[in-house]
Enzyme design. Structure first.
Site, short mmCIF file in Angstrom:
data_model
loop_
_atom_site.label_atom_id
_atom_site.label_comp_id
_atom_site.label_asym_id
_atom_site.label_seq_id
_atom_site.Cartn_x
_atom_site.Cartn_y
_atom_site.Cartn_z
N SER A 1 0.85 -1.06 0.05
CA SER A 1 0.01 0.02 0.07
C SER A 1 0.80 1.11 -0.04
O SER A 1 0.48 2.18 -0.73
CB SER A 1 -0.85 -0.01 1.23
OG SER A 1 -0.25 -0.25 2.17
N HIS B 1 -2.05 -8.93 1.82
CA HIS B 1 -1.89 -7.67 2.48
C HIS B 1 -2.85 -7.20 3.51
O HIS B 1 -3.42 -8.15 4.49
CB HIS B 1 -1.58 -6.57 1.48
CG HIS B 1 -1.05 -5.23 1.98
ND1 HIS B 1 -0.36 -5.09 3.26
CD2 HIS B 1 -0.69 -4.11 1.37
CE1 HIS B 1 0.12 -3.91 3.27
NE2 HIS B 1 -0.19 -3.04 2.12
N HIS C 1 5.44 -12.85 7.16
CA HIS C 1 5.67 -11.60 6.66
C HIS C 1 6.76 -11.63 5.70
O HIS C 1 7.86 -12.47 5.89
CB HIS C 1 6.24 -10.78 8.00
CG HIS C 1 5.94 -9.46 7.63
ND1 HIS C 1 6.89 -8.45 7.16
CD2 HIS C 1 4.77 -8.46 7.83
CE1 HIS C 1 6.45 -7.51 7.01
NE2 HIS C 1 5.07 -7.08 7.25
N ARG D 1 3.66 -5.12 16.45
CA ARG D 1 2.16 -4.61 16.51
C ARG D 1 1.39 -5.45 17.18
O ARG D 1 0.43 -5.16 17.61
CB ARG D 1 1.89 -4.07 15.13
CG ARG D 1 2.79 -2.99 14.56
CD ARG D 1 2.36 -2.76 13.05
NE ARG D 1 2.96 -4.01 12.18
CZ ARG D 1 2.58 -3.92 10.92
NH1 ARG D 1 2.17 -3.01 10.27
NH2 ARG D 1 2.90 -5.16 10.37
N ASP E 1 -2.11 -8.37 11.46
CA ASP E 1 -3.69 -8.81 11.33
C ASP E 1 -4.26 -10.03 12.13
O ASP E 1 -5.48 -9.98 12.25
CB ASP E 1 -3.43 -9.08 9.99
CG ASP E 1 -3.31 -7.96 8.93
OD1 ASP E 1 -3.82 -6.80 9.52
OD2 ASP E 1 -2.77 -8.23 7.83
N1 NMX Z 1 0.49 -19.90 5.52
C1 NMX Z 1 0.80 -20.62 4.46
N2 NMX Z 1 2.08 -20.68 3.69
C2 NMX Z 1 2.84 -19.44 3.85
C3 NMX Z 1 2.47 -18.51 4.94
C4 NMX Z 1 1.22 -18.70 5.70
N3 NMX Z 1 0.73 -17.83 6.62
N4 NMX Z 1 3.27 -17.43 4.63
C5 NMX Z 1 3.98 -17.96 3.72
N5 NMX Z 1 3.80 -19.02 3.16
C6 NMX Z 1 4.17 -19.75 1.94
C7 NMX Z 1 4.12 -18.77 0.82
O1 NMX Z 1 2.76 -18.68 0.17
C8 NMX Z 1 5.30 -19.29 0.06
O2 NMX Z 1 4.77 -20.42 -0.73
P1 NMX Z 1 5.23 -20.96 -2.13
O3 NMX Z 1 6.73 -21.09 -2.27
O4 NMX Z 1 4.43 -22.04 -2.41
O5 NMX Z 1 4.92 -19.69 -2.94
C9 NMX Z 1 6.49 -19.78 1.17
O6 NMX Z 1 5.74 -19.76 2.36
C10 NMX Z 1 7.40 -18.65 1.30
O7 NMX Z 1 6.95 -17.52 1.59
P2 NMX Z 1 7.54 -16.49 2.49
O8 NMX Z 1 9.02 -16.03 1.88
O9 NMX Z 1 7.54 -17.10 3.67
O10 NMX Z 1 6.44 -15.20 2.40
P3 NMX Z 1 6.55 -13.90 1.37
O11 NMX Z 1 7.43 -12.90 1.76
O12 NMX Z 1 6.53 -14.54 -0.20
O13 NMX Z 1 4.90 -13.58 1.79
C11 NMX Z 1 3.11 -12.99 3.06
C12 NMX Z 1 4.61 -12.82 2.83
C13 NMX Z 1 2.73 -12.06 4.37
C14 NMX Z 1 2.52 -12.66 1.98
C15 NMX Z 1 2.79 -14.36 3.56
O14 NMX Z 1 3.26 -14.80 4.96
C16 NMX Z 1 1.59 -14.82 3.79
O15 NMX Z 1 0.78 -15.12 2.82
N6 NMX Z 1 0.77 -14.77 4.89
C17 NMX Z 1 -0.55 -15.02 5.23
C18 NMX Z 1 -1.41 -13.82 4.71
C19 NMX Z 1 -1.21 -12.43 5.75
O16 NMX Z 1 -1.37 -12.88 6.90
N7 NMX Z 1 -0.85 -11.31 5.18
C20 NMX Z 1 -0.81 -10.06 6.09
C21 NMX Z 1 0.68 -9.61 6.02
C22 NMX Z 1 0.58 -8.31 6.76
N8 NMX Z 1 -0.17 -7.27 6.46
O17 NMX Z 1 -0.99 -6.84 6.75
O18 NMX Z 1 0.07 -6.84 5.15
C1 MLT Z 2 2.35 -3.84 6.42
O1 MLT Z 2 1.96 -3.30 7.71
O2 MLT Z 2 2.11 -3.07 5.41
C2 MLT Z 2 2.41 -5.04 6.36
O3 MLT Z 2 3.08 -5.57 7.62
C3 MLT Z 2 3.01 -5.38 5.14
C4 MLT Z 2 4.62 -5.28 4.89
O4 MLT Z 2 5.36 -4.64 5.88
O5 MLT Z 2 4.96 -5.75 4.08
#
Ligand code: NMX
Ligand code: MLT
Length: 435
Positions: free
Chosen positions: A242, A272, A318, A327, A373
């Site tokens: 964002s 996100h 994350h 947080r 979150d």
């Molecule tokens: N549950 C299952 N699988 C996960 C999760 C999770 N919570 N987090 C990461 N992975 C998987 C990810 O999908 C990826 O799989 P693949 O290799 O098949 O593509 C693998 O683990 C490696 O990913 P990471 O390097 O750990 O994470 P990345 O930096 O790519 O993504 C997020 C970060 C936040 C997108 C990821 O952890 C996620 O999808 N979390 C769940 C959604 C979430 O809570 N998002 C909110 C973040 C905070 N915000 O407010 O923005």
């Molecule tokens: C945020 O607050 O924007 C989330 O934790 C996602 C991020 O920092 O990548």
């Protein structure tokens, strides 16, 4: 005492000189390398952005202008003695790098209240949205419409000198933040309640007014939660989707409204900000499926079903953080203080102890710990805001405080159009593949 704008007028030339001198001495210093994996991997870890308000450390979490969350809670002025910091004070800190006095904080509260009204056509636009249109889509729609009164867009079309860009950007940033309670509360009241929105009270702080417009200000604890919530979600350095979207759009000299509307659209994605709604949905579904008194083993099995179904566990993981998000911890502290006996809080605490182990065993996630979150929904549920599809709107209101602070600096420092280089796979293979 000086107003925020008067103080900024003093700080900006100093900062411009500082950046000029820094670039002169260090401009050709290498910040980092980029691998092909990083280019395919969402640019994770690529250092290529300037963001003044906050820096995120993978282990420690966010610091706002060098201050941790507990430090902000201690040092920033509050409405209640010893209570949660005011988002107005955080805005002052993010913009100037200085902790405001209570008087300065109050001046921002008053300005935001005075600027809060939204045009009738934007009210009509929201009133005509079907209740089934997602609150984030309504939010983005209304912000785009507020562009009608952009000072920056008007000044640009009148031929403003680029040295003066920051002034109308500042005015738009202040107006935009000020108008968010009227926009966001109208969406809430239209979709879930009777469509009636209370008036802004000119002598009250931003979070009180927002809570009141939503219909929750009778509960002083909810208002304190709102103050904490709006501080915690405001800024997370520049690379999150964002913030980065707002900054990217802003770099084209699209005005702050158009820039922030884009940022909201990024926030509305489930990886996100929408994760805060998904956490609640996932938790409720789990309770429906395995019951409210499910054992640790049943929860573990449910988690594996989620993972084996090719879905993420929302609220965990994350892109940068490698420890529990501070947080999350701040919200947990709030829950321990105000709702220690709440059953949903007990479940969230239980998940906090189970999920990281399962994600670690699963072996993919770089960070198995909870993010911001994972905890916001349980607090809102406790105070009666049950409609989880609305939660990301609250995140968006808070995020405006961080991204608008930076947009003022983008224009003050004259940062140019953002335009990184891309390659096709075929081109990369030609450049690097061994024969
Ligand atoms: N549950 C299952 N699988 C996960 C999760 C999770 N919570 N987090 C990461 N992975 C998987 C990810 O999908 C990826 O799989 P693949 O290799 O098949 O593509 C693998 O683990 C490696 O990913 P990471 O390097 O750990 O994470 P990345 O930096 O790519 O993504 C997020 C970060 C936040 C997108 C990821 O952890 C996620 O999808 N979390 C769940 C959604 C979430 O809570 N998002 C909110 C973040 C905070 N915000 O407010 O923005
Ligand atoms: C945020 O607050 O924007 C989330 O934790 C996602 C991020 O920092 O990548």
């Amino acid at each position: 005492a000086k107003s925020l704008k008067e103080r900024l007028t003093e700080i900006i030339p100093e900062k411009q000189e500082e950046v000029k001198a820094f670039k002169k001495d260090y401009g050709n210093t290498v910040l980092g390398e980029v691998t092909i994996n990083q280019a395919y991997g969402g640019m994770r870890g690529v250092k290529g952005l300037i963001w003044e308000g906050s820096v995120l450390d993978a282990e420690e979490g966010i610091r706002f202008r060098g201050k941790t969350i507990p430090e902000c809670q201690k040092e920033l002025p509050s409405a209640v003695p010893g209570g949660e910091p005011l988002p107005e004070a955080l805005f002052w800190l993010l913009v100037t790098g200085e902790v405001p006095t209570p008087e300065q904080t109050k001046s921002v509260s008053q300005e935001w209240a005075a600027r809060a009204a939204i045009p009738e056509f934007v009210e009509d636009l929201l009133d005509r949205c079907p209740k089934t249109l997602h609150p984030m889509a309504q939010f983005s729609l209304a912000i785009n419409a507020l562009q009608h009164d952009s000072h920056f867009a008007k000044a640009y079309s009148n031929g403003i000198n680029k040295a003066d860009y920051w002034g109308p950007t500042y005015e738009d940033a202040m107006d935009l933040i000020a108008k968010l309670p009227n926009v966001a509360a109208r969406i809430y009241r239209n979709v879930y309640k009777d469509g009636k929105v209370a008036d802004i009270q000119l002598d009250k702080d931003y979070s009180y007014n927002f809570s009141n417009l939503l219909g929750f200000a009778d509960n002083k604890e909810f208002v304190e939660l709102m103050r904490l919530y709006l501080v915690l979600h405001s800024d997370h350095e520049g690379g999150n989707a964002s913030a980065h979207t707002t900054h990217l759009i802003g770099s084209t000299l699209a005005d702050p409204y158009l820039s922030f509307a884009g940022g909201l659209n990024s926030l509305a994605g489930p990886l996100h900000g929408l994760a805060n709604q998904e956490v609640l949905r996932w938790t409720m579904k789990m309770q429906e499926t395995i019951g409210k008194d499910a054992s640790d083993e049943q929860i573990t099995k449910y988690l594996w079903d989620t993972l084996n179904g090719g879905k993420v566990v929302p609220g965990f993981g994350h892109a940068v953080l490698r420890k529990t998000d501070p947080r999350y911890m701040a919200q947990r502290e709030f829950a321990l203080q105000h709702l220690p006996e709440d059953p949903l809080f007990a479940l969230v605490s239980k998940l906090y102890h189970i999920i990281p182990g399962v994600l670690t065993e699963h072996g993919k996630t770089a960070n198995p710990y909870p993010n911001v979150d994972a905890h916001s929904g349980v607090l809102l549920q406790y105070y009666g805001m049950k409609e989880q599809d609305y939660y990301t709107v609250l995140f968006g209101v808070s995020r405006a405080i961080g991204v608008m602070s930076q947009l003022i600096w983008d224009r003050s420092l004259g940062l140019p159009l953002e335009r990184p280089k891309s390659y096709s796979t075929a081109h990369l293979k030609k450049m690097y593949a061994k024969n």
